[in-house]
Design a protein around this motif. Structure first.
Motif: not given
Length: 124
Positions: A87-102
């Motif tokens: 989801l974070s990769v599909k919507y990088p302008d809305v969801i920050h990838l590293y924050s999802v991992i954290l």
């Protein structure tokens, strides 16, 4: 020693408190993508922790009764983590990838902190 569900409920309270802080950060700061990533990752992490607690409870009951348990659900927990990252990769302008991992790792941090707290003060 408390049972798995009691430990889970205590750790769930800490994680829900963190989620409320993340929601406030999302609502009142300009770092919306970072906080949304933390919210998404922590929510999925909480779901994974719930799955693990449920499976551990079944596992404990099976061991006591002499039965067998298929697994502790590693594949299903990995699938939910992959879904959150996708989801974070599909919507990088809305969801920050590293924050999802954290956020996905947050329940494990809470588990470790709670373990050390119990090791230092075993009767609390």
């Amino acid at each position: 020693m408390p049972d798995v569900q009691t430990i889970y409920r205590q750790q769930q309270k800490y994680i829900l408190f963190l989620l409320s802080i993340y929601v406030l950060g999302w609502g009142f700061t300009t770092y919306k993508t970072i906080f949304l990533g933390l919210i998404l990752g922590t929510a999925f992490g909480l779901f994974n922790m719930w799955l693990l607690a449920k499976r551990m409870d079944k596992f404990g009951k099976a061991v006591v009764s002499g039965g067998r348990v298929r697994s502790l659900g590693m594949i299903s927990r990995m699938a939910t983590a992959i879904l959150a990252v996708m989801l974070s990769v599909k919507y990088p302008d809305v969801i920050h990838l590293y924050s999802v991992i954290l956020g996905l790792m947050t329940p494990y941090f809470v588990i470790m902190i709670e373990f050390f707290k119990q090791a230092i003060h075993p009767h609390n």
